[in-house]
Design a protein around this motif. Structure first.
Motif, PDB file in Angstrom:
ATOM      1  N   CYS A  90       0.840  -1.199   0.000  1.00  0.00           N
ATOM      2  CA  CYS A  90       0.000   0.000   0.000  1.00  0.00           C
ATOM      3  C   CYS A  90       0.875   1.248   0.000  1.00  0.00           C
ATOM      4  O   CYS A  90       1.795   1.357   0.804  1.00  0.00           O
ATOM      5  N   GLY A  91       0.595   2.153  -0.902  1.00  0.00           N
ATOM      6  CA  GLY A  91       1.326   3.423  -0.965  1.00  0.00           C
ATOM      7  C   GLY A  91       0.333   4.575  -0.958  1.00  0.00           C
ATOM      8  O   GLY A  91      -0.656   4.536  -1.691  1.00  0.00           O
ATOM      9  N   GLY A  94      -0.658  12.063  -2.275  1.00  0.00           N
ATOM     10  CA  GLY A  94      -1.576  13.130  -1.897  1.00  0.00           C
ATOM     11  C   GLY A  94      -1.789  14.156  -2.982  1.00  0.00           C
ATOM     12  O   GLY A  94      -1.082  14.197  -3.991  1.00  0.00           O
ATOM     13  N   TYR A 121      -8.918   7.986  -0.547  1.00  0.00           N
ATOM     14  CA  TYR A 121      -9.525   7.416  -1.751  1.00  0.00           C
ATOM     15  C   TYR A 121      -8.672   6.241  -2.228  1.00  0.00           C
ATOM     16  O   TYR A 121      -7.611   6.452  -2.811  1.00  0.00           O
ATOM     17  N   PRO A 122      -9.109   5.018  -1.943  1.00  0.00           N
ATOM     18  CA  PRO A 122      -8.258   3.881  -2.284  1.00  0.00           C
ATOM     19  C   PRO A 122      -8.620   3.251  -3.635  1.00  0.00           C
ATOM     20  O   PRO A 122      -9.780   3.276  -4.046  1.00  0.00           O
ATOM     21  N   VAL A 123      -7.622   2.726  -4.295  1.00  0.00           N
ATOM     22  CA  VAL A 123      -7.850   1.907  -5.490  1.00  0.00           C
ATOM     23  C   VAL A 123      -7.103   0.601  -5.269  1.00  0.00           C
ATOM     24  O   VAL A 123      -5.890   0.605  -5.044  1.00  0.00           O
ATOM     25  N   GLU A 125      -5.809  -3.024  -6.593  1.00  0.00           N
ATOM     26  CA  GLU A 125      -5.513  -3.775  -7.815  1.00  0.00           C
ATOM     27  C   GLU A 125      -5.045  -5.166  -7.420  1.00  0.00           C
ATOM     28  O   GLU A 125      -4.038  -5.306  -6.730  1.00  0.00           O
ATOM     29  N   MET A 140     -13.606  -3.237  -7.084  1.00  0.00           N
ATOM     30  CA  MET A 140     -14.449  -2.061  -6.871  1.00  0.00           C
ATOM     31  C   MET A 140     -15.118  -2.109  -5.498  1.00  0.00           C
ATOM     32  O   MET A 140     -15.166  -1.119  -4.772  1.00  0.00           O
ATOM     33  N   GLN A 144     -14.504   0.521  -2.267  1.00  0.00           N
ATOM     34  CA  GLN A 144     -15.600   1.268  -1.651  1.00  0.00           C
ATOM     35  C   GLN A 144     -15.719   0.938  -0.162  1.00  0.00           C
ATOM     36  O   GLN A 144     -15.885   1.821   0.670  1.00  0.00           O
ATOM     37  N   TYR A 189      -4.680   9.745  -1.355  1.00  0.00           N
ATOM     38  CA  TYR A 189      -5.053   8.626  -2.229  1.00  0.00           C
ATOM     39  C   TYR A 189      -4.215   7.411  -1.840  1.00  0.00           C
ATOM     40  O   TYR A 189      -3.062   7.560  -1.466  1.00  0.00           O
ATOM     41  N   ALA A 190      -4.801   6.235  -1.966  1.00  0.00           N
ATOM     42  CA  ALA A 190      -4.023   5.026  -1.673  1.00  0.00           C
ATOM     43  C   ALA A 190      -4.062   4.103  -2.869  1.00  0.00           C
ATOM     44  O   ALA A 190      -5.096   3.962  -3.525  1.00  0.00           O
ATOM     45  N   ASN A 191      -2.926   3.510  -3.158  1.00  0.00           N
ATOM     46  CA  ASN A 191      -2.884   2.469  -4.187  1.00  0.00           C
ATOM     47  C   ASN A 191      -2.499   1.180  -3.490  1.00  0.00           C
ATOM     48  O   ASN A 191      -1.462   1.104  -2.832  1.00  0.00           O
ATOM     49  N   GLN A 193      -1.794  -2.800  -3.943  1.00  0.00           N
ATOM     50  CA  GLN A 193      -1.491  -3.879  -4.884  1.00  0.00           C
ATOM     51  C   GLN A 193      -1.551  -5.206  -4.137  1.00  0.00           C
ATOM     52  O   GLN A 193      -0.937  -5.336  -3.080  1.00  0.00           O
TER      53      GLN A 193
ATOM     54  N   ARG B   7     -15.638   3.925 -11.970  1.00  0.00           N
ATOM     55  CA  ARG B   7     -15.339   2.610 -11.394  1.00  0.00           C
ATOM     56  C   ARG B   7     -14.275   2.682 -10.317  1.00  0.00           C
ATOM     57  O   ARG B   7     -14.046   1.732  -9.599  1.00  0.00           O
ATOM     58  N   LEU B   9     -12.350   5.055  -7.164  1.00  0.00           N
ATOM     59  CA  LEU B   9     -12.510   6.195  -6.262  1.00  0.00           C
ATOM     60  C   LEU B   9     -11.302   7.109  -6.439  1.00  0.00           C
ATOM     61  O   LEU B   9     -10.232   6.837  -5.914  1.00  0.00           O
ATOM     62  N   ILE B  18       0.651  17.598  -5.728  1.00  0.00           N
ATOM     63  CA  ILE B  18       1.691  18.050  -4.803  1.00  0.00           C
ATOM     64  C   ILE B  18       2.974  18.172  -5.606  1.00  0.00           C
ATOM     65  O   ILE B  18       3.417  17.210  -6.227  1.00  0.00           O
ATOM     66  N   TYR B  94       2.941   5.304  -8.782  1.00  0.00           N
ATOM     67  CA  TYR B  94       3.600   6.498  -8.281  1.00  0.00           C
ATOM     68  C   TYR B  94       5.107   6.521  -8.492  1.00  0.00           C
ATOM     69  O   TYR B  94       5.786   7.431  -8.061  1.00  0.00           O
ATOM     70  N   ASN B 116      -3.514   7.043  -9.257  1.00  0.00           N
ATOM     71  CA  ASN B 116      -4.422   5.928  -9.516  1.00  0.00           C
ATOM     72  C   ASN B 116      -5.216   6.138 -10.793  1.00  0.00           C
ATOM     73  O   ASN B 116      -5.825   5.224 -11.309  1.00  0.00           O
TER      74      ASN B 116
END
Lengths: 342, 283
Positions: A90-91, A94, A121-123, A125, A140, A144, A189-191, A193, B7, B9, B18, B94, B116
Motif C-alpha cells: 500500500c502506498g 496526496g 480514496y483507495p484503489v 488492484e 471495486m 468502496q 489517495y491510496a494504491n 497492490q 469505477r 474512487l 503536490i 507512483y 491511480n
C-alpha cells in the motif's frame, strides 16, 4: 476393436488434494473437517502468520531516520503486509484541494460527528492475469468498503489535513487577515497492490491502509511568488508555475486518532454434517474454504479491544448462528487484535 | 467526485498535484561502489506468487521486479495453430519512470494529481513490453500450444537505475518466470548491458547510474554516450533475440562488434548464475 466382455471395470479416479478442492470443494472441505483439520491444514481457530512492514522503502521519508536524505518519491506513507502467500503493498500519495473558507475557531465542543472525519480514496488492484481494463467487481467493492470503513472508524480528522501553516513568500507581513485568502487541505489517495490473492482480502487491505496511514508525513507548504518558477522536467517536461509548492524535506507527521486505530477480521462458519455444531474458521484460505463458507462474520476491533463493527452474513438451517457463536467469534477476534496492535 | 472514471474512487476533481521543490543535490547523491567491469549482485526467487503458472522476483540494488506468467491457458473463439504471446509491463503508479521526461514531452500529459487515475500504459511501459515480447516470441515453442495464450505480466515495484539497465533485469526475471511456468522454450534468454563512452573509449558494464532528466531534455548534453542491451540464447550458439541501443552518437561497425561481444560475455556470466540457481532450486 477390443474383444472382451464389454464390461471393463472402471477404476476409481484419485485426485491430489489441491485438484479435489477445485473439482469438488464441498467434498474436500468435509473430508478435512472430519479429520479435525482444514484444507489448508491449519486448525479451526488458527490464524495465518502475519508480517507487517512499515519501512518498505517506498515512501519519500523512509530513509530520513537513518540519516539518509529524502528521495524524490511522491509517496507520503506506505506499508507492506504479508500473510501466508498473499502480499499487499500500500502506498499513499496526496493532492491539494481548495476548501471553503470557514471560520477556524469552533465555538462549541467537538461532538463526534462523522462530518468532522474524512477518508482516503483507495484503489485496489489484484493481480490475477487480467489484461489492462476495467477493475473487477471484487476490486471495486473492496475499494468502496475500505473508503467507508475508514471514514466511519473516525481515524482521520478533517482538520489534520487542513493546511494552516503556509509560509508566504511575500513582502507585506503587516496585515495578516485571512479573510480573502484561499484555504487549502490535503487529500490522500491510496494504491493497494495485491499479489497472490488468497484469504480474506478486506482484512489485509484494511490493515495495510491503516498501517500506511500511521506512517503518513505531510510536507511543509509554501506559496510561490511571481518570479519563482521551478523546472519540473519529471512531471511535464517544461517549466511550470504552480501556486503552491511543497518543501522537499520539511514535514509534519499526520495527526490521527490513535485511539481509534482498529483491525478487521473475517471468520467463516461451516457445519460439519455429523452434528449440529457450527464450526468457526479463522482466516479463510484456498478454494474449498472460500467457495463453501457462505456464512461469514466480519468483526472490527479497536486498539482498546472494543468492538467497532460487526457484520453477519448468511446462516441457514445447517449453519446456526447463535449468541454463543457470535460471542466466541468476537473473543477470538479480540485475542488476535491484542496480539497485532498491542 | 471524478466523473470521468466511475469505477474507481479517484477523489475530488478539483484537486491539484503536490509539487515538491528540488531535493538538494549533495544529499541525494549516492556513492557508486561497483567497479566498471563488474556485474551487480542480484537476489532472485521463483514461485512466490501462487495464483499464476509461473512467477519470479528479482532485486538488484534498489530495483525490484516481479513477473507473473499466466498460461498456456485456453482462449475462446476460432482455432489458432499456435499460442498468442502478450506482455504487459507496469510500474507501480507512483514511481517515476526512467526517461519519463522524454515521453511526456511528446504527449500532452500534464501534472498528475492522483496516480491511480493513470490507466493506459506509458510510452516507457509500452517499449519495455514490446522488447520483452519480441525476445520471447523467437524463443518459445508457440506451435506446441495451439488455441492458447501465454500472458507475461511485469510489475516494477521499485526502480533505481537507467532504462536499459532496467530492461536487462526484466529480461532475466521473465526468463526465470518462464522456467517456473514450465513453458517449452528453445533456450533461456539472458542479456548484457553496457554503457560506451566514446570520448575515452571506455566501457561500463552493467551501469547502475540513474540518468538525470536534464541531460536528455535540453541544456547539458554529454558527449558521445551509448547504452546497449543485447539479449542472447547462449546455449543455442549465442543467437541474438533482442537488441536495443540508445545514445547520442554514431556507432561504427568495429565498435559495435566489440560491444556485442562484451554484452555476450556479461550474458554468459549471468547465465551461469541463473543456471546455478535453477539447479539449486531443483534439489
Amino acid at each position: 476393436m477390443s474383444e472382451g466382455n464389454g464390461q471393463e471395470e472402471m477404476g476409481s479416479i484419485r485426485f491430489p488434494a489441491e485438484i479435489l478442492s477445485v473439482v469438488a470443494p464441498d467434498l474436500s472441505l468435509k473430508r478435512h473437517l472430519d479429520l479435525g483439520l482444514r484444507p489448508c491444514l491449519r486448525k479451526f481457530h488458527e490464524f495465518k502468520n502475519l508480517t507487517l512492514n512499515v519501512k518498505s522503502g517506498l515512501s519519500r521519508y523512509d530513509g530520513d531516520v537513518d540519516g539518509e536524505s529524502v528521495t524524490d518519491s511522491p509517496v507520503l506513507g506506505s506499508s507492506v503486509i504479508k500473510s501466508g502467500n498473499t502480499t499487499v503493498i500500500c502506498g499513499i500519495t496526496g493532492g491539494i484541494v481548495e476548501i471553503a473558507n470557514v471560520s477556524t475557531t469552533t465555538t462549541s465542543d467537538d461532538h463526534d460527528d462523522s462530518m468532522e472525519y474524512t477518508s482516503i480514496y483507495p484503489v485496489v488492484e489484484i493481480s490475477r492475469g487480467k489484461l489492462n481494463g476495467a477493475p473487477t467487481d471484487e476490486e471495486m467493492i473492496l475499494s468502496q468498503q475500505l473508503y467507508e470503513t475508514l471514514l466511519h472508524s473516525k481515524i482521520l480528522p478533517k482538520k489534520s489535513l487542513i493546511i494552516d501553516n503556509i509560509a508566504l513568500k511575500t513582502n507585506d507581513d503587516t496585515n495578516n487577515n485571512n479573510n480573502n485568502r484561499k484555504r487549502y487541505a490535503f487529500v490522500l489517495y491510496a494504491n493497494i497492490q495485491v499479489f497472490s490473492r488468497e484469504g480474506p482480502l478486506f482484512d489485509y487491505c484494511y490493515g495495510s491502509l491503516v498501517k500506511s496511514l500511521q506512517t503518513v508525513k505531510l510536507p511543509f507548504i509554501h506559496f510561490t511568488d511571481e518570479e519563482f518558477i521551478i523546472n519540473d522536467n519529471r512531471k511535464n517536461g517544461g517549466n511550470v508555475k504552480p501556486e503552491i509548492i511543497c518543501d522537499s524535506e520539511a514535514y509534519n507527521q499526520l495527526k490521527i486518532n490513535e485511539e481509534n486505530i482498529n483491525w478487521s477480521l473475517t471468520f467463516g462458519l461451516v457445519n460439519n454434517d455429523d452434528g449440529k455444531e457450527t464450526i468457526i474458521l479463522c482466516d479463510l484460505e484456498g478454494h474449498a474454504e472460500e467457495t463453501c463458507c457462505k456464512s461469514l462474520i466480519n468483526v472490527i476491533i479497536d486498539k482498546n479491544l472494543k468492538m467497532r463493527y460487526l457484520n453477519i452474513v448468511g446462516g441457514d438451517e445447517n449453519v446456526i448462528i447463535d449468541e454463543n457463536i457470535v460471542l466466541k467469534t468476537v473473543q477470538l477476534a479480540k485475542n488476535r487484535v491484542n496480539n497485532i496492535l498491542n | 467526485m471524478n466523473v470521468q472514471d466511475r469505477r474507481r474512487l479517484l477523489g475530488p476533481a478539483n484537486a491539484s498535484p503536490i509539487v515538491f521543490s528540488d531535493v538538494k543535490e549533495k544529499k541525494s547523491k549516492k556513492i557508486q561502489a561497483k567497479p566498471d567491469d563488474e556485474i551487480s549482485k542480484m537476489f532472485i526467487n521463483t514461485g512466490l506468487v501462487k495464483n499464476c503458472d509461473g512467477s519470479a522476483y528479482i532485486e538488484v540494488g534498489n530495483t525490484i521486479i516481479q513477473v507473473s506468467i499466466y498460461g498456456p491457458r485456453p482462449i475462446r473463439g476460432s482455432f489458432i495453430d499456435k499460442a498468442i504471446l502478450s506482455t504487459e509491463c507496469r510500474f507501480l503508479p507512483y514511481l517515476s519512470q526512467p526517461n519519463d521526461s522524454i515521453s511526456r514531452l511528446t504527449s500532452s500529459t500534464s501534472l498528475i494529481t492522483n496516480y491511480n487515475g493513470k490507466l493506459n500504459l506509458s510510452n516507457i511501459e509500452q517499449k519495455i513490453s514490446s522488447y520483452i515480447e519480441s525476445c520471447f516470441l523467437s524463443c518459445i515453442y508457440l506451435e506446441n500450444y495451439p488455441k492458447s495464450s501465454i500472458d507475461i505480466f511485469i510489475k516494477i515495484l521499485s526502480v533505481d537505475t537507467n532504462l536499459l539497465n532496467l530492461v536487462n533485469d526484466v529480461v532475466h526475471c521473465c526468463s526465470l518466470a518462464m522456467v517456473d511456468a514450465q513453458i517449452e522454450s528453445k533456450d533461456l534468454i539472458t542479456s548484457g548491458n553496457l554503457r560506451y563512452l566514446k570520448s575515452n573509449n571506455h566501457i561500463i558494464m552493467d551501469p547502475k547510474c540513474k540518468d538525470k532528466d536534464k541531460d536528455i531534455t535540453n541544456e547539458v548534453v554529454e558527449e558521445g554516450k551509448l547504452d546497449l542491451v543485447v539479449s542472447f540464447m547462449n546455449s543455442r550458439n549465442d543467437e541474438i533475440v533482442g537488441f536495443w541501443c540508445e545514445g547520442n552518437d554514431t556507432l561504427e561497425d568495429d565498435v559495435l562488434e566489440k560491444l556485442i561481444e562484451r554484452c555476450n560475455d556479461m550474458s554468459k556470466e549471468i547465465r551461469k548464475n541463473i543456471n546455478f540457481y535453477l539447479i539449486e532450486s531443483l534439489e
